[in-house]
Design a protein around this motif. Structure first.
Motif, PDB file in Angstrom:
ATOM      1  N   MET A  47       0.823  -1.192   0.000  1.00 47.83           N
ATOM      2  CA  MET A  47       0.000   0.000   0.000  1.00 47.83           C
ATOM      3  C   MET A  47       0.863   1.250   0.000  1.00 47.83           C
ATOM      4  SD  MET A  47      -1.458   2.620   1.938  1.00 47.83           S
ATOM      5  CE  MET A  47      -1.239   2.198   3.630  1.00 47.83           C
ATOM      6  N   LEU A  48       1.903   1.245   0.824  1.00 45.09           N
ATOM      7  CA  LEU A  48       2.716   2.439   0.969  1.00 45.09           C
ATOM      8  C   LEU A  48       3.332   2.890  -0.345  1.00 45.09           C
ATOM      9  CD1 LEU A  48       4.626   1.858   4.298  1.00 45.09           C
ATOM     10  CD2 LEU A  48       2.841   3.503   3.825  1.00 45.09           C
ATOM     11  N   PHE A  49       3.845   1.938  -1.096  1.00 46.12           N
ATOM     12  CA  PHE A  49       4.489   2.334  -2.344  1.00 46.12           C
ATOM     13  C   PHE A  49       3.615   2.081  -3.563  1.00 46.12           C
ATOM     14  CE2 PHE A  49       8.279   3.751  -0.683  1.00 46.12           C
ATOM     15  CZ  PHE A  49       8.742   2.895   0.299  1.00 46.12           C
ATOM     16  N   GLY A  50       2.765   1.093  -3.436  1.00 43.72           N
ATOM     17  CA  GLY A  50       1.927   0.768  -4.590  1.00 43.72           C
ATOM     18  C   GLY A  50       0.877   1.821  -4.849  1.00 43.72           C
ATOM     19  N   LEU A  51       0.340   2.373  -3.768  1.00 43.32           N
ATOM     20  CA  LEU A  51      -0.757   3.310  -3.946  1.00 43.32           C
ATOM     21  C   LEU A  51      -0.384   4.524  -4.789  1.00 43.32           C
ATOM     22  CD1 LEU A  51      -3.689   3.510  -3.164  1.00 43.32           C
ATOM     23  CD2 LEU A  51      -3.025   4.947  -1.268  1.00 43.32           C
ATOM     24  N   PRO A  52       0.750   5.195  -4.479  1.00 37.08           N
ATOM     25  CA  PRO A  52       1.095   6.343  -5.318  1.00 37.08           C
ATOM     26  C   PRO A  52       1.261   5.958  -6.782  1.00 37.08           C
ATOM     27  CG  PRO A  52       2.514   6.222  -3.395  1.00 37.08           C
ATOM     28  CD  PRO A  52       1.696   4.987  -3.394  1.00 37.08           C
ATOM     29  N   ILE A  53       1.897   4.812  -6.998  1.00 37.25           N
ATOM     30  CA  ILE A  53       2.125   4.395  -8.380  1.00 37.25           C
ATOM     31  C   ILE A  53       0.789   4.150  -9.089  1.00 37.25           C
ATOM     32  CG2 ILE A  53       3.142   2.622  -9.838  1.00 37.25           C
ATOM     33  CD1 ILE A  53       5.234   2.185  -7.737  1.00 37.25           C
ATOM     34  N   VAL A  54      -0.099   3.431  -8.414  1.00 35.78           N
ATOM     35  CA  VAL A  54      -1.398   3.162  -9.020  1.00 35.78           C
ATOM     36  C   VAL A  54      -2.144   4.460  -9.292  1.00 35.78           C
ATOM     37  CG1 VAL A  54      -3.683   2.299  -8.457  1.00 35.78           C
ATOM     38  CG2 VAL A  54      -1.719   0.836  -8.158  1.00 35.78           C
ATOM     39  N   GLN A  55      -2.074   5.381  -8.345  1.00 34.22           N
ATOM     40  CA  GLN A  55      -2.792   6.631  -8.546  1.00 34.22           C
ATOM     41  C   GLN A  55      -2.257   7.400  -9.738  1.00 34.22           C
ATOM     42  OE1 GLN A  55      -3.101   8.879  -4.884  1.00 34.22           O
ATOM     43  NE2 GLN A  55      -5.097   7.936  -4.666  1.00 34.22           N
ATOM     44  N   ILE A  56      -0.952   7.425  -9.870  1.00 35.64           N
ATOM     45  CA  ILE A  56      -0.391   8.152 -11.004  1.00 35.64           C
ATOM     46  C   ILE A  56      -0.869   7.531 -12.312  1.00 35.64           C
ATOM     47  CG2 ILE A  56       1.721   8.602 -12.277  1.00 35.64           C
ATOM     48  CD1 ILE A  56       1.544  10.457 -10.145  1.00 35.64           C
ATOM     49  N   ILE A  57      -0.844   6.219 -12.346  1.00 33.44           N
ATOM     50  CA  ILE A  57      -1.267   5.559 -13.574  1.00 33.44           C
ATOM     51  C   ILE A  57      -2.738   5.848 -13.848  1.00 33.44           C
ATOM     52  CG2 ILE A  57      -1.634   3.337 -14.675  1.00 33.44           C
ATOM     53  CD1 ILE A  57       0.818   2.335 -13.338  1.00 33.44           C
ATOM     54  N   LEU A  58      -3.554   5.739 -12.811  1.00 38.24           N
ATOM     55  CA  LEU A  58      -4.976   5.977 -13.015  1.00 38.24           C
ATOM     56  C   LEU A  58      -5.236   7.426 -13.417  1.00 38.24           C
ATOM     57  CD1 LEU A  58      -6.764   3.980 -10.213  1.00 38.24           C
ATOM     58  CD2 LEU A  58      -6.488   3.431 -12.610  1.00 38.24           C
ATOM     59  N   PHE A  59      -4.690   8.336 -12.635  1.00 39.16           N
ATOM     60  CA  PHE A  59      -4.946   9.731 -12.936  1.00 39.16           C
ATOM     61  C   PHE A  59      -4.319  10.143 -14.256  1.00 39.16           C
ATOM     62  CE2 PHE A  59      -7.413  11.739  -9.878  1.00 39.16           C
ATOM     63  CZ  PHE A  59      -7.164  11.194  -8.636  1.00 39.16           C
ATOM     64  N   GLY A  60      -3.168   9.566 -14.530  1.00 36.67           N
ATOM     65  CA  GLY A  60      -2.487   9.964 -15.745  1.00 36.67           C
ATOM     66  C   GLY A  60      -3.148   9.435 -16.987  1.00 36.67           C
ATOM     67  N   PHE A  61      -3.651   8.213 -16.889  1.00 37.59           N
ATOM     68  CA  PHE A  61      -4.136   7.603 -18.119  1.00 37.59           C
ATOM     69  C   PHE A  61      -5.621   7.321 -18.154  1.00 37.59           C
ATOM     70  CE2 PHE A  61      -0.166   7.296 -20.020  1.00 37.59           C
ATOM     71  CZ  PHE A  61       0.765   6.871 -19.100  1.00 37.59           C
ATOM     72  N   ALA A  62      -6.207   7.166 -17.008  1.00 39.11           N
ATOM     73  CA  ALA A  62      -7.592   6.712 -17.055  1.00 39.11           C
ATOM     74  C   ALA A  62      -8.594   7.796 -16.688  1.00 39.11           C
ATOM     75  CB  ALA A  62      -7.773   5.523 -16.131  1.00 39.11           C
ATOM     76  N   LEU A  63      -8.234   8.610 -15.699  1.00 41.92           N
ATOM     77  CA  LEU A  63      -9.234   9.551 -15.210  1.00 41.92           C
ATOM     78  C   LEU A  63      -9.106  10.878 -15.921  1.00 41.92           C
ATOM     79  CD1 LEU A  63      -8.646   8.757 -11.485  1.00 41.92           C
ATOM     80  CD2 LEU A  63     -10.611   8.073 -12.806  1.00 41.92           C
ATOM     81  N   THR A  64     -10.150  11.370 -16.399  1.00 42.03           N
ATOM     82  CA  THR A  64     -10.092  12.648 -17.073  1.00 42.03           C
ATOM     83  C   THR A  64     -11.420  13.352 -16.946  1.00 42.03           C
ATOM     84  OG1 THR A  64      -9.941  13.717 -19.202  1.00 42.03           O
ATOM     85  CG2 THR A  64     -10.625  11.447 -19.186  1.00 42.03           C
ATOM     86  N   ASN A  65     -11.358  14.672 -16.879  1.00 39.64           N
ATOM     87  CA  ASN A  65     -12.596  15.422 -16.826  1.00 39.64           C
ATOM     88  C   ASN A  65     -13.195  15.641 -18.197  1.00 39.64           C
ATOM     89  OD1 ASN A  65     -12.896  15.731 -14.123  1.00 39.64           O
ATOM     90  ND2 ASN A  65     -11.648  17.547 -14.003  1.00 39.64           N
ATOM     91  N   GLU A  66     -12.356  15.342 -19.195  1.00 40.43           N
ATOM     92  CA  GLU A  66     -12.849  15.516 -20.554  1.00 40.43           C
ATOM     93  C   GLU A  66     -13.939  14.489 -20.805  1.00 40.43           C
ATOM     94  OE1 GLU A  66      -9.419  15.297 -23.064  1.00 40.43           O
ATOM     95  OE2 GLU A  66     -10.777  15.541 -24.764  1.00 40.43           O
ATOM     96  N   ILE A  67     -14.893  14.855 -21.576  1.00 30.83           N
ATOM     97  CA  ILE A  67     -15.983  13.931 -21.836  1.00 30.83           C
ATOM     98  C   ILE A  67     -15.828  13.334 -23.210  1.00 30.83           C
ATOM     99  CG2 ILE A  67     -18.473  13.732 -21.981  1.00 30.83           C
ATOM    100  CD1 ILE A  67     -18.647  16.035 -20.060  1.00 30.83           C
ATOM    101  N   LYS A  68     -15.631  12.018 -23.243  1.00 29.26           N
ATOM    102  CA  LYS A  68     -15.457  11.352 -24.529  1.00 29.26           C
ATOM    103  C   LYS A  68     -16.439  10.198 -24.639  1.00 29.26           C
ATOM    104  CE  LYS A  68     -10.863  10.685 -23.782  1.00 29.26           C
ATOM    105  NZ  LYS A  68      -9.451  10.926 -23.843  1.00 29.26           N
ATOM    106  N   ASN A  69     -16.720   9.830 -25.846  1.00 28.65           N
ATOM    107  CA  ASN A  69     -17.535   8.631 -26.117  1.00 28.65           C
ATOM    108  C   ASN A  69     -18.860   8.610 -25.380  1.00 28.65           C
ATOM    109  OD1 ASN A  69     -15.318   7.730 -27.557  1.00 28.65           O
ATOM    110  ND2 ASN A  69     -14.458   6.753 -25.757  1.00 28.65           N
ATOM    111  N   SER A  70     -19.455   9.768 -25.208  1.00 29.72           N
ATOM    112  CA  SER A  70     -20.749   9.773 -24.535  1.00 29.72           C
ATOM    113  C   SER A  70     -21.819   9.227 -25.457  1.00 29.72           C
ATOM    114  CB  SER A  70     -21.107  11.203 -24.151  1.00 29.72           C
ATOM    115  OG  SER A  70     -20.803  11.424 -22.820  1.00 29.72           O
ATOM    116  N   GLY A  71     -22.706   8.468 -24.883  1.00 30.41           N
ATOM    117  CA  GLY A  71     -23.759   7.868 -25.698  1.00 30.41           C
ATOM    118  C   GLY A  71     -24.753   8.921 -26.168  1.00 30.41           C
ATOM    119  N   ILE A  72     -25.013   8.928 -27.466  1.00 29.01           N
ATOM    120  CA  ILE A  72     -25.968   9.895 -28.015  1.00 29.01           C
ATOM    121  C   ILE A  72     -27.001   9.162 -28.857  1.00 29.01           C
ATOM    122  CG2 ILE A  72     -24.513  10.333 -30.025  1.00 29.01           C
ATOM    123  CD1 ILE A  72     -25.488  13.216 -29.972  1.00 29.01           C
TER     124      ILE A  72
END
Lengths: 391, 373, 247
Positions: A47-72
């Motif tokens: 947890m101590l070291f894994g968490l920061p790494i996971v967060q960077i990966i998630l925030f860097g690549f997965a989480l975004t405020n941009e809205i893409k691929n919304s169903g229309i």
């Protein structure tokens, strides 16, 4: 060591020096013991070291405020050239993914309820004819506002796609009085999410880990009774506490280094300012979070409570009041005031200023002072509480 | 079966006697539910624009007035130079700079065109994008108005105009809290059930009472049920408090859909999350380990559940993670039932997935538990 | 007459290369007070856990109360009581609540629980403390309570793992009175300890050294055999060459 004991001979009455050295040796022994505890516990280490790494990966690549691929959903009554062109534009846009082609207006409600559609476009019959002959036509944009923010953005995107179509129509003559604009995006020209998130991740990780681990580590000794043993020993209680905090100080500094390395290497984040200053400010936040952890440890004798307090009491508020997930200026004023006592918020501003804007201490001295003030206050409270308990 | 009753009784006795646990279980979530939705608002408002007017003409003053009275921007900090405005951006006192060059009006009239310069603090990409869009929209409108004044166009449009009529369903007041409250409630309930359950079981491991129980003829299943049921009840109580007290009276949220359906899903969901807590407890020897593991996963669950960022916007691999995240389904179901009144047919997939998760997690945990060292 | 209530044959438990319990073979008769002695780390607790159904043996066989330790663990558990080294009790429940809880877990009816609670509180002189939280009790009281919980369902055999750890000599002696009382009620006592003087209180003892049983007899026979005046001396002679001792 000999050098120092000689000092004692040389400077009479300076026995304190030797005492200090002895204390240093004790402290080191304690710190070493704490490190053993930490590093032998592999699951906690994860947890101590894994968490920061996971967060960077998630925030860097997965989480975004941009809205893409919304169903229309498209309800096309016109089925003519113009409507098809508009539909093509939506098809091509990466903000939208056409999931349903409807045939009647009643279907819209169902589609929303089913949940895969966030927005619907209704093109009326005779759209092309009205556009060309009357020079006026309507398009309906219906948004699922149960998520108002997405609805606003999607409506804005849809409108701009439609406007783009309008602009591109060959019927547009060369119009006079053209105001054009040159837009420059500062600090983050590609509008990447990382510059916004990474400083926030740093703040979050340092705060949460510092508070949780310190609090739990101290309370655990209280709970198992070993704390009393330590307290009745000749070692100053202050040293005991210090020895518990220092390993997590070091681990957090390492985490800062890991996060920075990952952000630069994986996410192309800039570090425009002084790295030394960045680390210095990080150490300041770490000290603040360790003091908070200490404070929590004085409030309870049970590990369970300490853990619950740290996690439940701190996780969501820290995430929200730091300002990287939701802008603080959006919040009602009382909450904005509350956000001022969240140390992470100040740290977030500091890191953004140094890393991304490349500013120096002259621009952030105010925030730094506030952060320093907070840690001094917290440490002060801890001291008082500790003395009360002991007496 | 009677043994389960004894186990449940014991749990509740312990919980209610624990003076520090009770407030954390009930009061802390309620407070968070009261405060956090107020904070969570993505809407982009309050952008500060700093206008540098080098022209000082009637056009430039008009444009400035139009922008400041548009309602999109908080206040316009005027400054004499671009660099001054840049300083404001550095201090986070301004978000956008609009520079109107000298000779703006003259060029517009004589040369038929001129250029405005806009600089935007793009650290927050979305804010920058929307902010830029607002400015552009205002400028375009201003542009169109000038054209109108000078070219005296009749009611017939010079060019084809598409009027976009937009409407918002389910939440006509665009109240973001409607969206956030169910989500935050979901996260809080999740945290309580899985985390507290895991810690509780590991604590018994640590102090040795688990061994004492293992030595009795009590069935493993009974023991597990004796742990799950109290926390299931607590989870449901906290949820109910959150929904029927806080959400209704503070936020005026009244579920549109079937409450029975809601609770049916809640029931299965809690079983799944408690199973998760149970699973963690089989892998942790100390409370600290349980805390660390739980924290690690709960953090990931929270980030990838669609509460803070939309799942469709994620890359494919991340969407997979979101799909195996139970919280994702819970939040979707909550929103769909509470806000849209979706029915069982719409939620078939959700029910199926969460049931599989409940069986899987609990099964795995029980398997681990059966092992005697 | 006297039958074997515990019987083991080359019972072994190893963890990887480390053989904690090495082919021990012994029997315990009904009604005996059987002492299972040895230094710390000799393998006593491991052996006991196998007999209680808490741990699966690596090889060898054993029956407890006539039930097999491999396949009939649940039946064993119905018939035994257990008191762990840590006196595993619920600190945040009262004495009475602990008794009631474990009574219920063992499947006693409500009436029976009431009856046994009264009886135990009386015989263990815990009546004053009945409504007090275990947390605040001195260790001697906790010890009595842990014992009470172990025998509440009148098991055939009760396993006591170092029950007198950390208690003063007077309290230790008093605890053994309790053991005698239980024994005279027909319960077989299997007790491990590293206090050699307590060996004198047992009917027969076995001594474990480095995972194997090096002696198995009555205390007086052993003293004669090793020409020792006390069990301490017997132990010393046996354990002198021991490789594993303490932690």
């Amino acid at each position: 060591m000999k050098f120092f004991t000689n000092w004692r001979v040389v400077l009479k009455g300076q026995e304190i020096k030797v005492a200090h050295l002895f204390i240093m040796k004790q402290l080191l022994a304690f710190i070493q013991k704490e490190f053993y505890h930490v590093f032998r516990d592999r699951k906690t280490l994860l947890m101590l070291f894994g968490l920061p790494i996971v967060q960077i990966i998630l925030f860097g690549f997965a989480l975004t405020n941009e809205i893409k691929n919304s169903g229309i959903a498209i309800l096309d009554y016109a089925k003519d050239e113009a409507s098809q062109q508009i539909i093509n534009k939506f098809e091509a846009s990466r903000n939208f993914e056409i999931k349903r082609n409807l045939v009647s207006i009643n279907q819209i409600n169902e589609s929303f309820k089913a949940g895969d559609i966030k927005i619907a476009i209704v093109i009326p019959a005779n759209f092309n004819r009205d556009l060309l002959h009357e020079h006026a036509a309507q398009i309906q944009v219906i948004a699922d506002a149960s998520d108002p923010n997405t609805a606003t953005s999607l409506t804005a995107y849809a409108t701009s796609i439609i406007m783009e179509f309008q602009r591109e129509m060959p019927e547009i003559k060369q119009v006079p009085y053209q105001i054009s604009t040159e837009v420059r995006m500062l600090y983050n020209p590609e509008l990447k999410g990382a510059p916004n998130f990474v400083p926030g991740v740093m703040a979050l990780v340092l705060m949460l880990i510092g508070v949780m681990m310190t609090a739990v580590s101290i309370v655990r000794e209280k709970e198992t009774g070993t704390m009393e043993i330590l307290l009745v020993s000749p070692f100053k209680p202050f040293l005991v506490i210090l020895s518990k905090a220092i390993p997590y100080l070091i681990i957090s500094i390492v985490n800062v280094a890991i996060i920075l390395t990952l952000s630069v290497w994986l996410l192309d984040m800039p570090i425009n300012g002084s790295i030394a200053l960045l680390f210095a400010e990080s150490i300041l936040l770490i000290i603040t979070s360790l003091s908070l952890g200490l404070l929590i440890s004085t409030l309870t004798d049970s590990q369970q409570t300490a853990m619950l307090l740290s996690m439940m009491g701190m996780m969501l508020p820290t995430m929200l009041f730091t300002g990287f997930m939701f802008p603080i200026e959006n919040m009602p004023v009382p909450l904005q005031i509350i956000s001022n006592i969240v140390p992470a918020k100040w740290y977030y501003i500091i890191v953004k200023s140094i890393m991304i804007k490349g500013l120096g201490i002259s621009m952030i001295w105010k925030e730094t002072l506030i952060l320093a003030g907070m840690s001094i206050v917290l440490i002060g409270i801890c001291f008082k509480k500790f003395n009360i308990r002991l007496s | 079966m009677r043994t389960i009753r004894f186990l449940i009784e014991k749990e509740f006795m312990q919980i209610f006697r624990n003076k520090s646990l009770l407030p954390i279980l009930f009061i802390v979530p309620i407070i968070q539910l009261l405060v956090l939705p107020l904070a969570a608002d993505y809407e982009v408002k309050g952008i500060t624009i700093s206008i540098v007017d080098h022209d000082h003409s009637s056009y430039s003053r008009d444009l400035t007035a139009t922008i400041t009275s548009s309602g999109y921007f908080k206040n316009a900090a005027y400054s004499g130079s671009y660099n001054e405005s840049l300083l404001l951006i550095e201090k986070d006192k301004a978000d956008i700079i609009l520079e109107i060059p000298a000779g703006f009006e003259k060029n517009l009239v004589r040369e038929n065109k001129d250029e405005l310069f806009i600089a935007i603090n793009a650290i927050n990409g979305v804010k920058a994008g929307l902010g830029g869009a607002y400015v552009s929209r205002i400028i375009n409108q201003f542009n169109a108005d000038i054209r109108l004044k000078w070219t005296q166009v009749p009611t017939f449009n010079a060019e084809p105009v598409i009027e976009v009529v937009s409407s918002d369903w389910f939440n006509p007041n665009m109240n973001y809290k409607y969206f956030m409250v169910p989500g935050i409630l979901a996260v809080l309930v999740t945290m309580i059930s899985s985390y507290v359950c895991a810690l509780n079981i590991v604590k018994e491991k640590e102090i040795g009472t688990i061994e004492q129980i293992n030595v009795t003829p009590i069935r493993k299943m009974h023991f597990i049920l004796g742990k799950l049921i109290p926390f299931l009840i607590i989870g449901m109580v906290v949820f109910s408090l959150g929904l029927f007290v806080v959400a209704r009276f503070v936020y005026h949220i009244v579920p549109v859909g079937s409450i029975l359906l809601l609770y049916a899903f809640l029931f299965i969901y809690l079983i799944a999350m408690l199973g998760f807590g149970l699973l963690i407890s089989t892998y942790a020897e100390t409370q600290q380990q349980a805390m660390s593991i739980a924290f690690f996963f709960i953090m990931i669950f929270m980030l990838m559940c669609g509460l803070f960022t939309a799942i469709e916007s994620m890359p494919a691999w991340a969407q997979i993670i979101a799909q195996i995240n139970p919280v994702t389904y819970f939040i979707q179901v909550l929103r769909m039932i509470i806000l849209k009144g979706s029915g069982f047919n719409d939620l078939r997939v959700h029910f199926m997935v969460i049931t599989i998760m409940a069986i899987g997690l609990n099964g795995w945990a029980i398997l681990n538990y059966r092992k005697t060292t | 007459m006297s039958e074997k209530v515990i019987s083991t044959n080359k019972l072994t438990k190893s963890f990887g290369d480390f053989i904690a319990v090495n082919e021990i073979t012994f029997d315990v008769m009904t009604g005996e007070i059987f002492g299972f002695l040895g230094a710390n780390g000799a393998g006593k607790t491991t052996a006991m856990r196998m007999l209680c159904g808490l741990s699966i043996p690596t090889s060898g066989s054993a029956t407890v109360g006539g039930f097999d330790v491999y396949h009939q663990k649940e039946l064993i558990k119905k018939n035994i009581g257990y008191m762990s080294q840590k006196f595993s009790l619920y600190e945040d429940l009262t004495v009475l609540e602990n008794i009631r809880f474990f009574g219920g877990i063992y499947g006693l009816s409500n009436a029976k629980i009431r009856e046994k609670s009264e009886e135990l509180l009386q015989s263990l002189e815990l009546k004053e403390e009945a409504k007090k939280l275990v947390k605040g009790l001195p260790i001697g009281w906790k010890q009595k309570l842990a014992f009470a919980v172990a025998i509440i369902h009148q098991p055939k055999i009760v396993f006591l793992d170092e029950p007198t750890g950390g208690v003063d000599p007077v309290t230790r002696r008093q605890f053994w009175d309790l053991i005698y009382a239980a024994s005279s009620n027909g319960i077989t006592i299997f007790v491990t300890t590293h206090y050699m003087d307590e060996a004198e209180y047992c009917d027969r003892i076995s001594m474990m050294v480095d995972g194997s049983i090096k002696a198995l007899d009555t205390p007086s026979n052993l003293k004669k055999q090793y020409q020792a005046n006390s069990m301490d001396e017997v132990f010393y002679q046996l354990a002198r060459g021991a490789k594993r001792s303490g932690d």
